[in-house]
Design a protein around this motif. Structure first.
Motif, mmCIF file in Angstrom:
data_model
loop_
_atom_site.group_PDB
_atom_site.id
_atom_site.type_symbol
_atom_site.label_atom_id
_atom_site.label_comp_id
_atom_site.label_asym_id
_atom_site.label_seq_id
_atom_site.Cartn_x
_atom_site.Cartn_y
_atom_site.Cartn_z
ATOM 1 N N ILE A 33 0.635 -2.020 -0.136
ATOM 2 C CA ILE A 33 0.170 -0.182 -0.023
ATOM 3 C C ILE A 33 0.902 1.414 -0.086
ATOM 4 O O ILE A 33 1.448 1.042 1.179
ATOM 5 C CB ILE A 33 -0.750 -0.037 1.208
ATOM 6 C CG1 ILE A 33 -1.907 -1.191 1.147
ATOM 7 C CG2 ILE A 33 -1.501 1.721 1.283
ATOM 8 C CD1 ILE A 33 -2.752 -1.115 2.110
ATOM 9 N N ASP A 34 0.521 2.461 -0.431
ATOM 10 C CA ASP A 34 1.249 3.619 -0.738
ATOM 11 C C ASP A 34 0.525 4.536 0.203
ATOM 12 O O ASP A 34 -0.374 4.155 0.882
ATOM 13 C CB ASP A 34 0.699 4.247 -1.724
ATOM 14 C CG ASP A 34 1.806 3.156 -3.328
ATOM 15 O OD1 ASP A 34 2.759 2.435 -3.377
ATOM 16 O OD2 ASP A 34 1.074 3.297 -4.722
ATOM 17 N N ILE A 35 1.386 5.421 0.532
ATOM 18 C CA ILE A 35 1.379 6.475 1.385
ATOM 19 C C ILE A 35 1.263 7.909 1.294
ATOM 20 O O ILE A 35 2.029 8.651 0.473
ATOM 21 C CB ILE A 35 1.990 6.451 3.082
ATOM 22 C CG1 ILE A 35 2.388 4.488 3.604
ATOM 23 C CG2 ILE A 35 2.389 7.971 3.648
ATOM 24 C CD1 ILE A 35 0.967 4.327 3.799
ATOM 25 N N CYS A 36 0.503 8.801 1.648
ATOM 26 C CA CYS A 36 0.158 9.916 0.554
ATOM 27 C C CYS A 36 -0.165 10.564 2.359
ATOM 28 O O CYS A 36 -1.161 10.542 3.362
ATOM 29 C CB CYS A 36 -1.165 10.300 0.448
ATOM 30 S SG CYS A 36 -1.096 11.892 -0.601
ATOM 31 N N THR A 37 0.491 11.965 2.955
ATOM 32 C CA THR A 37 0.929 12.104 3.680
ATOM 33 C C THR A 37 0.725 13.688 3.803
ATOM 34 O O THR A 37 1.184 14.638 2.643
ATOM 35 C CB THR A 37 1.549 12.344 5.423
ATOM 36 O OG1 THR A 37 3.179 13.069 5.051
ATOM 37 C CG2 THR A 37 1.739 10.476 4.879
ATOM 38 N N GLY A 38 0.866 14.883 4.447
ATOM 39 C CA GLY A 38 1.574 16.620 4.412
ATOM 40 C C GLY A 38 2.969 16.108 4.798
ATOM 41 O O GLY A 38 3.240 17.431 4.666
ATOM 42 N N CYS A 39 2.718 15.752 4.279
ATOM 43 C CA CYS A 39 4.411 15.589 3.793
ATOM 44 C C CYS A 39 5.641 16.206 5.573
ATOM 45 O O CYS A 39 7.175 15.692 5.056
ATOM 46 C CB CYS A 39 5.150 16.334 2.634
ATOM 47 S SG CYS A 39 5.157 18.247 2.933
ATOM 48 N N GLY A 40 5.384 16.651 6.192
ATOM 49 C CA GLY A 40 6.350 16.774 7.514
ATOM 50 C C GLY A 40 7.113 15.778 8.683
ATOM 51 O O GLY A 40 7.012 14.608 7.885
ATOM 52 N N ALA A 41 6.749 16.225 9.824
ATOM 53 C CA ALA A 41 7.138 15.640 10.894
ATOM 54 C C ALA A 41 6.542 15.019 11.017
ATOM 55 O O ALA A 41 5.450 15.312 10.660
ATOM 56 C CB ALA A 41 8.733 16.008 11.651
ATOM 57 N N GLY A 42 6.931 13.757 12.742
ATOM 58 C CA GLY A 42 5.339 12.953 13.020
ATOM 59 C C GLY A 42 4.464 11.888 12.671
ATOM 60 O O GLY A 42 5.214 10.900 12.046
ATOM 61 N N ALA A 43 3.571 12.366 12.572
ATOM 62 C CA ALA A 43 3.063 11.231 12.027
ATOM 63 C C ALA A 43 2.248 11.810 10.622
ATOM 64 O O ALA A 43 1.975 10.247 9.934
ATOM 65 C CB ALA A 43 1.641 11.812 12.703
ATOM 66 N N MET A 44 3.072 12.772 9.915
ATOM 67 C CA MET A 44 3.187 12.780 8.595
ATOM 68 C C MET A 44 5.078 11.315 7.637
ATOM 69 O O MET A 44 4.614 11.173 6.965
ATOM 70 C CB MET A 44 3.360 13.929 7.664
ATOM 71 C CG MET A 44 2.176 14.359 7.916
ATOM 72 S SD MET A 44 2.330 16.326 7.842
ATOM 73 C CE MET A 44 2.998 16.944 9.368
ATOM 74 N N LYS A 45 5.454 11.746 9.013
ATOM 75 C CA LYS A 45 6.480 10.795 8.109
ATOM 76 C C LYS A 45 6.586 9.311 8.810
ATOM 77 O O LYS A 45 7.620 8.603 8.433
ATOM 78 C CB LYS A 45 8.213 11.763 8.981
ATOM 79 C CG LYS A 45 9.595 11.217 9.438
ATOM 80 C CD LYS A 45 10.475 11.453 9.348
ATOM 81 C CE LYS A 45 11.867 10.839 8.916
ATOM 82 N NZ LYS A 45 12.682 10.862 9.816
#
Length: 462
Positions: A184-196
């Motif tokens: 599965i691929d991941i998309c986040t807000g690109c920052g640290a923490g729960a995005m990294k």
């Protein structure tokens, strides 16, 4: 005198693109089908026939059209991308009923450039403002190479705070790991923490599975990059013009949402998607939402759920599923949810790569510029339709995010004092309790004591 009838060999075929032109917007498809004087069908038909007649000694468009009067070409949309349906095409362009590759390249090149010409010369008067924005987001994502036609729904959007405790960060990494083992691929807000964290876990799992095409998509916008600079694992970075277009891009590009513990920004994101899904036109849209974190995050999610129930009601609460402390279970549930999304997209014949069926009101698309006047004017009452209240609550939290971390908001607070947020007494109490719990849990500021950039004011007339 007998007239000799020339019988030309023709072919009917379905042509699949071998390029990024496999992905067209709904507007582009409508233009290519439009046979009126303002449409593109006549122009595309002429150009396509010329390309398919490559090598012919005919140098007149009129003569060529008279040779193949029944030739037609239509764009058809599939959930895996577009195809071209050609009827009565010159047989010389095909070998064993398969289009010659060089001609395929030329055919889609003219398609690309005809659409580009129309895009830069048209003012799109015949399209509503909210659809214009959705098309703009589509064009930006396509330009960034975010669409992979033919790939089944496989992108999970992960939202959560950039400043979270180690235990919560490790949990997000575990979730990513179990998702990555399933490709599965991941998309986040690109920052640290729960995005990294999810990206890091998925990257390790992808490597173990020898999955070399794993995607770690980061969606950001200029006003927030300073607070959430892209982490090093992002391999597809996309910058949207503003927070509203960023949020819409998340829910049109992604297939399942996972909400990790976070602060005001995470709550803003959750209110956005709940508000969109609360609209009656979206009642049959499949966009699963999971709330998850380690056992220690239980109080956080209790606060979030109480707030949603108090403000948006039980219907919105039914759109989410909470699972605490079980990363492997979440991965299995997400995998099952992706299968449901795939079936639903096929049933609606909606594309896998961009959720066109979602309806967004202008309230979720118009950029909200938080200042003291706009924050004070927000209507916050449970008498409003659910989607309208959700949009206004999202705006209020967006203003707090601005006052906490964005230069413009910080300067405004420094000059004029805290933002005033006014609304119905019970609703304001619920907001105050939510924000106070975030502050007590250390979710409003990375270091030091948090000084609120807002004041909750009860509307005595409510």
């Amino acid at each position: 005198m007998l007239t000799k009838t020339i019988v030309r060999k023709v072919v009917n075929s379905t042509i699949r693109p071998a390029s990024h032109m496999a992905v067209l917007s709904r507007r582009e498809i409508e233009q290519l089908r439009d046979v009126t004087g303002t449409g593109l069908h006549k122009l595309f038909r002429k150009c396509a026939l010329a390309v398919l007649s490559s090598g012919s000694q005919v140098d007149s468009c009129e003569e060529l059209m008279s040779m193949y009067p029944d030739f037609d070409i239509q764009v058809s949309e599939r959930h895996q991308g577009i195809v071209l349906e050609v009827n009565n095409a010159p047989a010389g362009a095909f070998v064993d009923d398969q289009l010659i590759e060089g001609i395929r390249y030329h055919l889609f090149s003219i398609l690309r450039d005809i659409l580009y010409l129309r895009d830069i010369t048209s003012n799109h008067k015949n399209i509503s403002p909210n659809l214009q924005i959705s098309h703009e987001i589509f064009y930006r994502l396509r330009h960034a190479g975010a669409f992979h036609p033919g790939v089944k729904p496989n992108t999970v959007v992960c939202w959560g705070g950039h400043a979270i405790p180690v235990e919560e960060y490790d949990y997000t990494k575990e979730i990513g790991y179990y998702l990555g083992l399933r490709g599965i691929d991941i998309c986040t807000g690109c920052g640290a923490g729960a995005m990294k964290g999810p990206m890091k876990g998925a990257a390790i799992a992808h490597a173990k599975q020898r999955h070399k095409s794993g995607r770690h998509i980061g969606l950001t916008e200029p006003g927030i990059i300073a607070a959430e600079a892209p982490n090093a694992i992002v391999n597809e970075l996309i910058v949207m013009p503003d927070i509203e277009k960023r949020l819409e891009a998340f829910i049109r590009l992604g297939h399942v949402l996972i909400i990790f513990p976070g602060g005001v920004g995470t709550m803003e994101e959750l209110l956005f998607v709940l508000g969109v899904l609360s609209h009656p036109e979206n009642k049959d849209i499949e966009l699963p939402i999971f709330l998850t974190g380690p056992a220690s995050s239980g109080p956080y999610f209790d606060s979030v759920i109480r707030f949603i129930e108090m403000t948006l009601g039980a219907t919105s609460l039914n759109l989410i599923r909470k699972v605490i402390g079980d990363p492997e279970l979440i991965a299995k549930l997400v995998n099952d949810a992706l299968l449901h999304v795939t079936r639903e997209r096929r049933q609606r014949d909606d594309s896998f790569h961009y959720n066109w069926s979602l309806h967004l009101d202008e309230a979720f698309q118009e950029p909200f510029l938080p200042d003291h006047e706009s924050m004070a004017k927000l209507q916050l009452s449970r008498d409003l339709p659910t989607q309208v209240l959700a949009a206004n609550l999202r705006r209020a939290l967006s203003g707090i995010v601005s006052g906490n971390v964005k230069e413009q908001g910080i300067n405004a607070i420094r000059e004029h004092g805290p933002f005033q947020i006014t609304g119905e007494p019970e609703l304001m109490q619920a907001m105050d309790e939510l924000l106070t719990s975030f502050a007590q849990q250390g979710r409003m500021k990375v270091q030091g004591d948090y000084i609120p950039c807002y004041e909750i004011v009860t509307d005595s007339t409510a």
